[in-house]
Design an enzyme around this catalytic site. Structure first.
Site, PDB file in Angstrom:
ATOM      1  N   ASN A  26     -11.366 156.273  13.889  1.00  0.00           N
ATOM      2  CA  ASN A  26     -10.392 156.537  14.957  1.00  0.00           C
ATOM      3  C   ASN A  26      -9.095 155.840  14.557  1.00  0.00           C
ATOM      4  OD1 ASN A  26      -8.896 156.637  17.288  1.00  0.00           O
ATOM      5  ND2 ASN A  26     -10.237 155.291  18.478  1.00  0.00           N
ATOM      6  N   LYS A  84      -6.286 155.948  16.001  1.00  0.00           N
ATOM      7  CA  LYS A  84      -5.423 155.593  17.138  1.00  0.00           C
ATOM      8  C   LYS A  84      -3.980 156.035  16.837  1.00  0.00           C
ATOM      9  CE  LYS A  84      -8.696 152.001  18.186  1.00  0.00           C
ATOM     10  NZ  LYS A  84      -9.003 150.710  18.766  1.00  0.00           N
ATOM     11  N   HIS A 121     -12.418 156.942  25.523  1.00  0.00           N
ATOM     12  CA  HIS A 121     -12.241 155.664  24.817  1.00  0.00           C
ATOM     13  C   HIS A 121     -11.695 154.650  25.817  1.00  0.00           C
ATOM     14  CE1 HIS A 121     -10.570 152.646  22.129  1.00  0.00           C
ATOM     15  NE2 HIS A 121     -11.365 153.134  21.192  1.00  0.00           N
ATOM     16  N   GLU A 170      -9.423 152.570  25.644  1.00  0.00           N
ATOM     17  CA  GLU A 170      -7.956 152.520  25.724  1.00  0.00           C
ATOM     18  C   GLU A 170      -7.433 153.646  26.610  1.00  0.00           C
ATOM     19  OE1 GLU A 170      -7.203 152.339  21.482  1.00  0.00           O
ATOM     20  OE2 GLU A 170      -8.165 150.372  21.466  1.00  0.00           O
ATOM     21  N   GLU A 179     -19.010 150.906  22.901  1.00  0.00           N
ATOM     22  CA  GLU A 179     -17.935 150.061  22.385  1.00  0.00           C
ATOM     23  C   GLU A 179     -17.620 148.955  23.381  1.00  0.00           C
ATOM     24  OE1 GLU A 179     -15.363 152.155  19.292  1.00  0.00           O
ATOM     25  OE2 GLU A 179     -14.570 152.700  21.239  1.00  0.00           O
ATOM     26  N   GLY A 195     -10.874 145.681  18.195  1.00  0.00           N
ATOM     27  CA  GLY A 195      -9.633 145.166  17.621  1.00  0.00           C
ATOM     28  C   GLY A 195      -9.508 143.661  17.683  1.00  0.00           C
ATOM     29  N   SER A 197     -14.814 146.328  15.953  1.00  0.00           N
ATOM     30  CA  SER A 197     -14.675 145.472  14.777  1.00  0.00           C
ATOM     31  C   SER A 197     -15.757 145.718  13.720  1.00  0.00           C
ATOM     32  CB  SER A 197     -14.622 143.994  15.188  1.00  0.00           C
ATOM     33  OG  SER A 197     -13.520 143.777  16.052  1.00  0.00           O
ATOM     34  N   GLY A 213     -12.118 151.555  14.199  1.00  0.00           N
ATOM     35  CA  GLY A 213     -10.673 151.597  14.422  1.00  0.00           C
ATOM     36  C   GLY A 213      -9.933 151.000  13.229  1.00  0.00           C
TER      37      GLY A 213
HETATM   38  P1  PGA Z   1     -11.860 148.474  16.020  1.00  0.00           P
HETATM   39  O1  PGA Z   1     -11.710 149.718  17.047  1.00  0.00           O
HETATM   40  O2  PGA Z   1     -12.792 148.925  14.922  1.00  0.00           O
HETATM   41  O3  PGA Z   1     -10.466 148.229  15.526  1.00  0.00           O
HETATM   42  O4  PGA Z   1     -12.428 147.333  16.795  1.00  0.00           O
HETATM   43  C1  PGA Z   1     -12.831 150.463  17.437  1.00  0.00           C
HETATM   44  C2  PGA Z   1     -12.427 151.573  18.373  1.00  0.00           C
HETATM   45  O5  PGA Z   1     -11.598 151.339  19.264  1.00  0.00           O
HETATM   46  O6  PGA Z   1     -12.921 152.704  18.258  1.00  0.00           O
END
Ligand code: PGA
Length: 260
Positions: free
Chosen positions: A13, A15, A103, A105, A175, A181, A221, A242
């Site tokens: 992803n 983003k 997601h 976000e 998640e 992140g 992560s 991500g």
């Molecule tokens: P990240 O994001 O791997 O940067 O933690 C995961 C995601 O939001 O899908």
């Protein structure tokens, strides 16, 4: 219940990162780094921003790269007066295979509700694509012991009214929000426990066969260093990545978790 082998799905992803030039070069590097034995054993999808989709599609199809095209979001209507939104029909026309829905976000920053997630998942299925339905708890919810309530509620609402045969082909992504992140990953045991719980909720709403077939990703992560341990868990069937998906070498290292 028939024994089902679930092919892992590793999804990147991106983003709001990588313009279409950067997208093309990242995909070309990834195509070079991944070997046939990787993509034979593992399904891979990339989810670039909307403005990159056509460019990435062209590279993937011209070079027959075995990476599926994915999107990060869409609207549920086919067309209409929805300024700024993108129709699932337009994504299907670009040969998009997977669309991320709900997601954290999108939920937290753009007000996506469980009902919207459900409506979108149905629209994505209607257009022949596979939704990746996300769920996950905040740190406060985890500390209050309400992870299962939160995640179970999101999955029940997200899958409402979807036929069991369709649920069987879905992808769900667990998640934990505090792991996205942040460099903090859920321990493999914790991630496994919640993914097993998600599978039990699927069994409850869509039956044992659907639960045995549905693929459940862990996200938060994920890196090449922790992917092998996460992927070894019986109820973790893939990763939604991500930050580490933005650099071809890092993402390839995750896809190649079997050889780590
Ligand atoms: P990240 O994001 O791997 O940067 O933690 C995961 C995601 O939001 O899908």
């Amino acid at each position: 219940m028939a024994k089902v082998t679930r092919t892992p799905l590793i999804s990147g992803n991106w983003k709001m990162h990588h313009n279409h030039f950067e997208a093309i070069s990242t995909i070309q590097k990834l195509a070079y780094l991944l070997h046939k034995e990787d993509t034979d054993a593992v399904d891979v999808s990339v989810h670039p921003p909307f403005t990159d989709l056509r460019s990435v599609q062209t590279v993937l199809e011209a070079d027959d790269v075995p990476i599926a095209l994915g999107a990060q979001h869409c609207h549920w209507e086919e067309k209409g007066a929805f300024t700024g939104e993108v129709s699932p029909a337009f994504l299907a026309k670009l040969n998009v295979s997977y669309v991320i829905v709900g997601h954290s976000e999108r939920r937290e920053l753009f007000g996506e509700t469980d009902e919207m997630v459900n409506t979108k998942a149905k629209a994505i299925l209607k257009w022949g694509m596979t939704p990746i339905v996300c769920c996950g708890e905040t740190l406060e919810e985890r500390e209050a012991g309400s992870t299962e309530d939160k995640v179970g509620g999101q999955i029940r609402a997200g899958l409402a009214g979807i036929a069991a045969e369709q649920v069987a082909g879905l992808v769900l992504a667990y998640e934990p929000i505090w792991a996205i992140g942040t460099g903090r990953t859920a321990s493999a045991e914790d991630a496994q426990a919640v993914c097993a719980y998600v599978r039990s909720v699927v069994a409850e709403v869509a039956g044992a066969d659907a639960a045995a077939s549905v693929r459940i990703q862990y996200g938060g992560s994920v890196k090449a260093a922790n992917a092998p341990e996460l992927m070894a868990q019986p109820d973790i069937d893939g990763a939604l990545v991500g930050g580490a998906a933005l650099v071809a070498e890092d993402f390839a290292g995750i896809v190649q978790f079997r050889s780590a």
